[in-house]
Design an enzyme around this catalytic site. Structure first.
Site, PDB file in Angstrom:
ATOM      1  N   ASP A  83       3.653   2.390 -10.628  1.00 23.56           N
ATOM      2  CA  ASP A  83       3.767   2.368  -9.414  1.00 23.56           C
ATOM      3  C   ASP A  83       4.989   2.286  -8.665  1.00 23.56           C
ATOM      4  O   ASP A  83       6.006   1.813  -9.225  1.00 23.56           O
ATOM      5  CB  ASP A  83       2.648   1.209  -9.056  1.00 23.56           C
ATOM      6  CG  ASP A  83       3.319  -0.088  -9.004  1.00 23.56           C
ATOM      7  OD1 ASP A  83       2.342  -1.020  -9.613  1.00 23.56           O
ATOM      8  OD2 ASP A  83       4.389  -0.382  -8.904  1.00 23.56           O
ATOM      9  N   ASP A  85       7.590   1.770  -5.284  1.00 16.55           N
ATOM     10  CA  ASP A  85       7.740   1.033  -3.893  1.00 16.55           C
ATOM     11  C   ASP A  85       8.847   1.892  -3.234  1.00 16.55           C
ATOM     12  O   ASP A  85       9.928   1.909  -3.896  1.00 16.55           O
ATOM     13  CB  ASP A  85       8.165  -0.432  -4.158  1.00 16.55           C
ATOM     14  CG  ASP A  85       7.049  -1.053  -5.058  1.00 16.55           C
ATOM     15  OD1 ASP A  85       5.896  -1.410  -4.250  1.00 16.55           O
ATOM     16  OD2 ASP A  85       7.204  -1.414  -6.155  1.00 16.55           O
ATOM     17  N   ASP A 164      13.883 -10.613  -5.466  1.00 15.69           N
ATOM     18  CA  ASP A 164      13.808 -11.647  -6.264  1.00 15.69           C
ATOM     19  C   ASP A 164      14.811 -11.909  -7.422  1.00 15.69           C
ATOM     20  O   ASP A 164      15.614 -12.455  -7.441  1.00 15.69           O
ATOM     21  CB  ASP A 164      12.351 -11.940  -6.998  1.00 15.69           C
ATOM     22  CG  ASP A 164      11.426 -10.717  -7.404  1.00 15.69           C
ATOM     23  OD1 ASP A 164      12.118  -9.623  -7.535  1.00 15.69           O
ATOM     24  OD2 ASP A 164      10.599 -10.820  -7.703  1.00 15.69           O
TER      25      ASP A 164
HETATM   26  P1  ATP Z   1       5.519  -4.162 -11.486  1.00 11.90           P
HETATM   27  O1  ATP Z   1       5.104  -3.452 -10.281  1.00 11.90           O
HETATM   28  O2  ATP Z   1       5.930  -3.506 -12.450  1.00 11.90           O
HETATM   29  O3  ATP Z   1       4.703  -5.391 -11.654  1.00 11.90           O
HETATM   30  P2  ATP Z   1       7.845  -4.713  -9.668  1.00 11.90           P
HETATM   31  O4  ATP Z   1       9.260  -5.484  -9.830  1.00 11.90           O
HETATM   32  O5  ATP Z   1       7.768  -3.491  -8.889  1.00 11.90           O
HETATM   33  O6  ATP Z   1       6.934  -5.007 -10.869  1.00 11.90           O
HETATM   34  P3  ATP Z   1       6.141  -5.394  -7.199  1.00 11.90           P
HETATM   35  O7  ATP Z   1       5.256  -6.717  -7.128  1.00 11.90           O
HETATM   36  O8  ATP Z   1       5.601  -4.237  -7.102  1.00 11.90           O
HETATM   37  O9  ATP Z   1       6.981  -5.722  -8.554  1.00 11.90           O
HETATM   38  O10 ATP Z   1       7.284  -5.433  -6.215  1.00 11.90           O
HETATM   39  C1  ATP Z   1       8.161  -4.774  -5.657  1.00 11.90           C
HETATM   40  C2  ATP Z   1       9.415  -5.347  -5.345  1.00 11.90           C
HETATM   41  O11 ATP Z   1       9.440  -6.001  -4.366  1.00 11.90           O
HETATM   42  C3  ATP Z   1      10.028  -6.010  -6.731  1.00 11.90           C
HETATM   43  O12 ATP Z   1      10.741  -5.249  -7.541  1.00 11.90           O
HETATM   44  C4  ATP Z   1      11.075  -7.055  -5.852  1.00 11.90           C
HETATM   45  O13 ATP Z   1      12.153  -6.111  -5.468  1.00 11.90           O
HETATM   46  C5  ATP Z   1      10.133  -7.025  -4.627  1.00 11.90           C
HETATM   47  N1  ATP Z   1       9.368  -8.406  -4.826  1.00 11.90           N
HETATM   48  C6  ATP Z   1       8.134  -8.551  -4.986  1.00 11.90           C
HETATM   49  N2  ATP Z   1       7.633  -9.760  -5.026  1.00 11.90           N
HETATM   50  C7  ATP Z   1       8.690 -10.515  -4.526  1.00 11.90           C
HETATM   51  C8  ATP Z   1       8.925 -11.833  -4.087  1.00 11.90           C
HETATM   52  N3  ATP Z   1       7.912 -12.630  -4.492  1.00 11.90           N
HETATM   53  N4  ATP Z   1      10.166 -12.264  -3.848  1.00 11.90           N
HETATM   54  C9  ATP Z   1      10.987 -11.486  -3.602  1.00 11.90           C
HETATM   55  N5  ATP Z   1      11.157 -10.144  -3.985  1.00 11.90           N
HETATM   56  C10 ATP Z   1       9.997  -9.618  -4.319  1.00 11.90           C
HETATM   57 MG    MG Z   2       5.923  -2.359  -8.359  1.00 14.89          MG
END
Ligand code: ATP
Ligand code: MG
Length: 467
Positions: A83, A85, A164
Site C-alpha cells: 500500500d 502513502d 515514527d
Molecule cells: P505498513 O503499511 O507496511 O504497515 P507503514 O510504515 O507504511 O507500514 P502506515 O501505518 O501505512 O505504516 O503509515 C505510513 C507512514 O506514516 C509510516 O511509515 C510513518 O512514516 C507514518 N506513521 C504511521 N503511523 C505513525 C505513528 N503512529 N507515529 C508517527 N508516524 C507514523
Molecule cells: Mg503503509
C-alpha cells in the site's frame, strides 16, 4: 541488497519551499541526504498505477509530491510494497479538489483517501511541530503528552521528524525519482535497526501505538530494536490502555495477520505489551499450561496460510486467543452449578464483553468466533443426525481446526480430531462404520477428557493435563 548506497550526495543547500516558509535551520532540522535515482534501486515498477497517478497529478498541479513510509522502506529492502502513502504540501482541501474520487477522513489526523477501484492511496499534508500554531490548524496534547489532534501543516523536514522510525522517514520524489533521507533511515535499513526519531519515551507518550509498531516492524522485517528505542517499552506499556479500542483492533490485525504472527506474539509477550491488549488471555496463559501453545499454534497456522496465499479470518484467531479465558470462566460457571452448555454461553458472553473494553471486535468476527466456541461442545457428540448437522455448520471447518490445535497444544487427549478427519474423508459406507464405532463406545476412544492444571512453575514445559 542495494549497492552504491554508501555514496550519498549531500543536498546542495537546497532552499526549502514550505507552505509556510518555516526556516528549517532555525528549527534545528537537518537537510536531507538526497540519493539520486542512479544510486538507489527503487523504481516506478515498485509502485501501483494508482500511486503514480496521484503523484503525477499533484506534481502537474504545482505541488510537491512524494511517496513516503512503508512503501519506500519495503522497496529498499527488496519487498514489493502493498500500500502507498503520499505526502504533499497541498492541503486536504486542495487535494480533494484535484481528485473527484477522494474523501477527507480522520479528526486526529486529517488525511485524504483517494480511491481507485479497490485500491486506496492515502495522501497527507506535511505536518509541522505541534507547538507551531498556524491559525486554524491546532494540535492538542493531553496532560500525559498524548497527541489528541495533529493537524498543523509544515515543511517536509518537519513532517519527516514527526514520523515514527528513521526507516519510515524516506521520501521518494516524483520530480526526479530521488530518495530524500531525513533521519539516516537508509543507514538503519542497511544495519537492520529500528530506531525511533527523537526521544523514545516522549515519542511513545505522544502515541503509545508506536510501541506496537516497533514490535510489528521488528517481527515483520526481522530488524532489531535499537537499545534506546527498546528501553522504555516495558515501563510505558500500560499507556496502551488509553488507546481507543477501535484503533487497537486495526493494529491487532496488522500485528497478527501479516504473516509474522508467531514472532510478533513472542515480542509482545516479552515486552509486556500483550497483557495490555488481552489481559484475560495473558492471565489464562499463566494458569493453563496449554493456553500459550494454543495461541502460538493458531498463529503458526495463520502465518502458514498467509505464506500460501490462502484466506485467513480474524474470527478463528480471536477464537484461539480467547479460548483460554473462556475455559477458565466456564469452569467457574460450572462450579457455580451451571451445566456445561449454558456455562459456556455465560463464559463467552463475559469474555467478549471484557475484551471489548480493550479491543473492539466487530460483530462480523465476534459472532463466528462464538459459533466456533459453541461447536467445540458439539464436536464430541457424534450420534444420529447431529453429526451431519455439525458437519454442515458454516463454521465447522474453523471449529475442527481449533479442535486439532487444542489437541496439539495438550488441552485434549488426541483422538477426536482424527475421528473427524477420517469422517470428512470417508464415503457413505465408511461414515456409517465410523458412527457405529462411536455408538459402541460413546465415551471411549476419541472422546476428550480434559482436565485443567495450574502451572506451578512458569514455562514448565508443555505438560498436557491428561492423566
Ligand atoms: P505498513 O503499511 O507496511 O504497515 P507503514 O510504515 O507504511 O507500514 P502506515 O501505518 O501505512 O505504516 O503509515 C505510513 C507512514 O506514516 C509510516 O511509515 C510513518 O512514516 C507514518 N506513521 C504511521 N503511523 C505513525 C505513528 N503512529 N507515529 C508517527 N508516524 C507514523
Ligand atoms: Mg503503509
Amino acid at each position: 541488497m542495494f549497492k552504491g548506497f554508501t555514496r550519498f550526495l549531500q543536498s546542495p543547500g537546497e532552499r526549502l519551499k514550505s507552505l509556510f516558509g518555516t526556516d528549517s535551520a532555525a528549527a534545528g532540522l537537518s537537510e536531507p541526504r538526497i540519493i539520486p535515482r542512479q544510486e538507489h534501486p527503487v523504481s516506478r515498477q515498485h509502485f501501483s498505477d494508482a500511486a503514480l497517478k496521484v503523484l503525477y497529478r499533484l506534481h502537474n498541479a504545482g505541488f510537491e509530491a512524494y511517496l513516503v513510509g512503508g512503501c519506500i522502506r519495503d522497496a529498499l529492502i527488496g519487498k514489493m510494497p502493498k500500500d502507498f502513502d503520499v505526502a504533499t504540501n497541498a492541503t486536504p482541501e486542495e487535494i480533494k479538489e484535484l481528485f473527484r474520487n477522494s474523501r477527507i477522513i480522520g479528526r486526529r489526523f486529517r488525511i485524504v483517501h483517494v480511491r481507485f477501484g479497490r485500491e486506496v492511496i492515502e495522501v497527507t499534508t506535511f505536518r509541522g511541530k505541534p507547538g507551531d500554531d498556524h491559525g486554524d490548524h491546532i494540535a492538542q496534547q493531553s496532560d500525559q503528552g498524548l497527541l489528541l489532534r495533529d493537524n498543523v501543516w509544515g515543511s517536509i523536514q518537519e513532517d519527516a521528524i514527526r514520523r515514527d522510525f528513521t526507516i519510515n522517514a524516506l521520501y521518494y520524489s516524483i520530480a526526479d525519482f530521488s530518495i530524500h533521507d531525513f533521519a539516516n533511515g537508509v543507514r538503519d535499513i542497511e544495519s537492520r535497526i529500528l530506531r525511533l526519531i527523537g526521544d523514545p519515551a516522549t515519542r511513545y507518550r505522544e502515541d503509545p501505538v508506536r510501541m506496537l509498531r516497533a514490535v510489528r516492524f521488528a517481527g515483520k522485517l526481522d530488524f532489531h530494536l535499537d537499545p534506546a528505542t527498546e528501553a522504555p517499552i516495558r515501563e510505558l506499556a500500560p499507556l496502551l490502555l488509553q488507546i481507543p479500542p477501535a484503533r487497537l483492533f486495526d493494529e491487532i490485525l496488522k500485528l497478527f495477520m501479516a504473516g509474522h504472527g508467531v514472532e510478533t506474539f513472542r515480542l509482545l509477550r516479552d515486552y509486556g505489551l500483550f497483557e495490555m491488549l488481552f489481559p484475560e488471555a495473558a492471565e489464562a496463559m499463566d494458569e493453563l499450561s496449554w493456553a500459550e501453545p494454543l495461541v502460538e499454534a493458531a498463529l503458526a497456522s495463520t502465518d502458514r496460510r498467509i505464506a500460501e496465499e490462502r484466506p485467513v479470518t480474524p474470527a478463528f484467531l480471536f477464537a484461539a486467543l480467547l479460548w483460554g479465558p473462556v475455559q477458565l470462566r466456564q469452569a467457574e460457571q460450572e462450579a457455580n452449578g451451571l451445566p456445561p452448555i449454558p456455562a459456556l454461553q455465560a463464559a463467552s458472553q463475559q469474555v467478549v464483553s471484557r475484551q471489548l473494553k480493550h479491543i473492539s471486535i466487530p460483530k462480523r468476527f465476534s459472532l463466528p468466533m462464538r459459533d466456533i466456541w459453541d461447536l467445540q461442545q458439539r464436536l464430541p457428540l457424534r450420534r444420529g443426525r447431529r453429526v451431519y448437522q455439525t458437519r454442515e455448520h458454516p463454521r465447522f471447518r474453523a471449529a475442527y481446526d481449533l479442535l486439532l490445535l487444542r489437541e496439539a497444544a495438550g488441552e485434549l487427549n488426541p483422538g477426536l480430531g482424527d475421528w473427524w478427519t477420517a469422517f470428512q474423508q470417508a464415503d457413505e459406507h465408511e461414515q456409517r462404520r465410523l458412527l457405529d464405532k462411536v455408538g459402541a463406545n460413546p465415551a471411549g476412544s476419541g472422546a476428550p477428557r480434559k482436565r485443567r492444571r495450574r502451572r506451578r512453575k512458569p514455562r514448565s514445559g508443555n505438560g498436557n493435563g491428561n492423566a
